[in-house]
Design a protein around this motif. Structure first.
Motif, short mmCIF file in Angstrom:
data_model
loop_
_atom_site.label_atom_id
_atom_site.label_comp_id
_atom_site.label_asym_id
_atom_site.label_seq_id
_atom_site.Cartn_x
_atom_site.Cartn_y
_atom_site.Cartn_z
N GLY A 1 23.90 -35.94 41.14
CA GLY A 1 23.05 -35.65 40.00
C GLY A 1 22.15 -36.86 39.79
O GLY A 1 22.21 -37.55 38.79
N ASP B 1 26.97 -27.85 24.36
CA ASP B 1 26.89 -28.54 25.65
C ASP B 1 25.65 -29.42 25.77
O ASP B 1 25.57 -30.27 26.66
CB ASP B 1 26.85 -27.52 26.80
CG ASP B 1 28.10 -26.66 26.87
OD1 ASP B 1 29.20 -27.21 26.68
OD2 ASP B 1 27.97 -25.45 27.10
N CYS B 2 24.67 -29.19 24.90
CA CYS B 2 23.35 -29.80 25.08
C CYS B 2 23.19 -31.14 24.37
O CYS B 2 22.16 -31.81 24.57
CB CYS B 2 22.26 -28.84 24.60
SG CYS B 2 22.26 -27.24 25.45
N SER C 1 25.59 -35.53 35.97
CA SER C 1 24.86 -34.31 35.58
C SER C 1 24.28 -33.59 36.78
O SER C 1 23.90 -34.21 37.77
CB SER C 1 23.72 -34.68 34.63
OG SER C 1 24.21 -35.35 33.48
N THR C 2 24.20 -32.27 36.68
CA THR C 2 23.38 -31.50 37.61
C THR C 2 22.04 -31.24 36.95
O THR C 2 21.96 -31.07 35.73
CB THR C 2 24.02 -30.17 38.01
OG1 THR C 2 23.15 -29.50 38.94
CG2 THR C 2 24.26 -29.26 36.82
N TYR C 3 21.00 -31.20 37.78
CA TYR C 3 19.67 -30.86 37.29
C TYR C 3 19.21 -29.54 37.91
O TYR C 3 18.01 -29.25 37.95
CB TYR C 3 18.70 -32.00 37.59
CG TYR C 3 19.14 -33.28 36.93
CD1 TYR C 3 19.11 -33.41 35.54
CD2 TYR C 3 19.64 -34.35 37.67
CE1 TYR C 3 19.55 -34.56 34.91
CE2 TYR C 3 20.09 -35.51 37.06
CZ TYR C 3 20.04 -35.60 35.67
OH TYR C 3 20.49 -36.75 35.05
N ARG D 1 26.15 -39.48 33.71
CA ARG D 1 27.24 -38.58 33.34
C ARG D 1 27.45 -37.45 34.36
O ARG D 1 27.77 -36.33 34.01
CB ARG D 1 27.01 -37.99 31.94
CG ARG D 1 27.10 -39.03 30.84
CD ARG D 1 26.80 -38.47 29.47
NE ARG D 1 27.76 -37.43 29.09
CZ ARG D 1 27.76 -36.81 27.91
NH1 ARG D 1 26.83 -37.12 27.01
NH2 ARG D 1 28.66 -35.89 27.63
N PHE E 1 19.66 -29.23 32.67
CA PHE E 1 20.74 -30.12 33.09
C PHE E 1 22.08 -29.58 32.60
O PHE E 1 22.15 -28.70 31.75
CB PHE E 1 20.53 -31.53 32.51
CG PHE E 1 20.72 -31.59 31.01
CD1 PHE E 1 21.94 -31.95 30.47
CD2 PHE E 1 19.68 -31.27 30.15
CE1 PHE E 1 22.12 -31.98 29.08
CE2 PHE E 1 19.85 -31.31 28.78
CZ PHE E 1 21.07 -31.67 28.24
N ARG E 2 23.15 -30.15 33.15
CA ARG E 2 24.49 -29.96 32.62
C ARG E 2 25.29 -31.22 32.87
O ARG E 2 25.40 -31.69 34.00
CB ARG E 2 25.20 -28.77 33.25
CG ARG E 2 26.61 -28.56 32.66
CD ARG E 2 27.17 -27.20 32.97
NE ARG E 2 28.21 -26.87 32.00
CZ ARG E 2 28.66 -25.66 31.77
NH1 ARG E 2 28.15 -24.64 32.42
NH2 ARG E 2 29.60 -25.43 30.88
N TYR E 3 25.85 -31.81 31.80
CA TYR E 3 26.67 -33.00 31.93
C TYR E 3 27.97 -32.69 32.67
O TYR E 3 28.52 -31.59 32.55
CB TYR E 3 27.03 -33.56 30.55
CG TYR E 3 25.86 -34.04 29.71
CD1 TYR E 3 24.87 -34.87 30.24
CD2 TYR E 3 25.76 -33.68 28.36
CE1 TYR E 3 23.82 -35.31 29.45
CE2 TYR E 3 24.72 -34.12 27.57
CZ TYR E 3 23.75 -34.94 28.12
OH TYR E 3 22.72 -35.38 27.34
#
Length: 347
Positions: A186, A57-58, A205-207, A203, A160-162
């Motif tokens: 995001g 995921d990274c 993303s959440t931070y 993208r 983060f997560r895309y």
């Protein structure tokens, strides 16, 4: 007469000391809710929430030991935030963040016009993990309006997560908004000296930053928000090849193996999409294809011996796709889809 004068002086002093809560900005912080809280401080994520992500995921960044993707970007600081709305009037008491930067991290509440409604500094923390900032005074927000809870990382280090905000996320009265064209969520702002507040995005993303609000004692705490799994938007790539690129000692009876980064659609692995060719020739070398779904590995076996001291090329076209329909892209940093290709030479 003296009694009346004394009472008047007290009234003037009290008026001078009073400051409306909506106009205050915090300059101090505590890692847990302060003594004035009469309830439970909650956010979109609880302080024991685990992202349960994997290294895949990274991308090029790192997975930490708590299951969060973390970036260590080489920039001059970044403000990172979450856009949200409330369904009723609500007092925002602070900000909760999954911290990676051990420096002097600050948290802020903004309105949609970029006005800073409250801000404060997080207590020092040397290890990664969730941390709360409580403002000096709560800030009342109104339903139907958009606000941003954010934090500033001076070292440009963050979790983060895309793809997280491809869907909205709701807990109690608070909803983190879904990213749409022209109004993403995001949000971030690099090099804060050159931008006003976090408004750009990447993208969806959440931070991992959420506003905090208080549930009064005696009232039930709404269950934690359950995020939808992020949409698969990344195309597969060729991860491992046998023979390797540039190998000049390959046997003439060599079987070619191609391992993809994720499962791909077997029906798309054909003689047209995966080819073995002799360099300098257009026609592919006849070969049998066999796909191992569990290992997402394709074996390509030539029907006859390869010629000695001859250079061959393997080509995997961008028509190969994963189970979500994303097409192969061997180099996402370049515009357009990139096929996978490499050469080897027989001995």
């Amino acid at each position: 007469m003296r009694v009346k004068t004394y009472v008047s002086v007290l009234a003037v002093l009290a008026a001078l000391a009073w400051v409306p809560a909506s106009a205050s900005t915090a300059t101090s912080a505590a890692p847990t809710p302060d003594a004035r809280s009469t309830g439970t401080e909650i956010g979109l994520w609880d302080s024991d929430f685990g992202a349960q992500m994997t290294a895949a995921d990274c991308g090029r960044w790192t997975l930490d030991d708590q299951g969060f993707c973390t970036a260590d970007d080489v920039r001059n600081g970044v403000e990172l935030g979450t856009k949200f709305q409330t369904s009723r009037a609500l007092a925002v008491t602070g900000v909760r963040v999954y911290r990676v930067d051990p420096g002097q991290v600050t948290g802020t509440l903004w309105d949609a016009d970029g006005t800073r409604l409250a801000t404060g500094r997080f207590a020092p923390q040397t290890t990664a993990g969730w941390q709360d900032l409580v403002f000096d005074e709560p800030v009342t927000i109104r339903p139907g309006r958009t606000y941003i809870a954010s934090y500033y990382s001076p070292a440009t280090r963050y979790a983060f997560r895309y793809g997280f905000f491809d869907d909205e996320l709701t807990r109690g009265p608070v909803t983190a908004l879904r990213s749409v064209a022209g109004d993403p969520n995001g949000v971030h702002c690099y090099d804060v000296a050159t931008c006003q507040y976090p408004s750009r995005a990447f993208r969806s993303s959440t931070y991992w930053v959420t506003p905090l609000w208080s549930v009064p004692q005696g009232q039930p705490v709404p269950p934690p928000a359950v995020p939808a799994p992020p949409a698969d938007v990344d195309g597969p790539s060729v991860r491992v090849t046998v023979p390797t690129q540039g190998n000049k000692r390959v046997r003439t009876r060599q079987r070619i193996r191609i391992t993809f980064s994720e499962p791909v659609r077997a029906a798309l692995l054909t003689k047209a999409t995966v080819r073995l060719v002799r360099v300098g020739h257009k026609r592919p070398v006849p070969a049998r294809l066999r796909y191992d779904v569990g290992r997402h590995r394709l074996s390509l076996t030539p029907r006859s011996r390869l010629l000695p001291r001859t250079t061959y090329r393997v080509v995997v076209s961008t028509a190969v796709a994963d189970l979500a329909g994303n097409r192969l892209d061997q180099d996402p940093t370049r515009p357009g889809l990139q096929r996978a290709t490499w050469t080897f030479r027989t001995r």
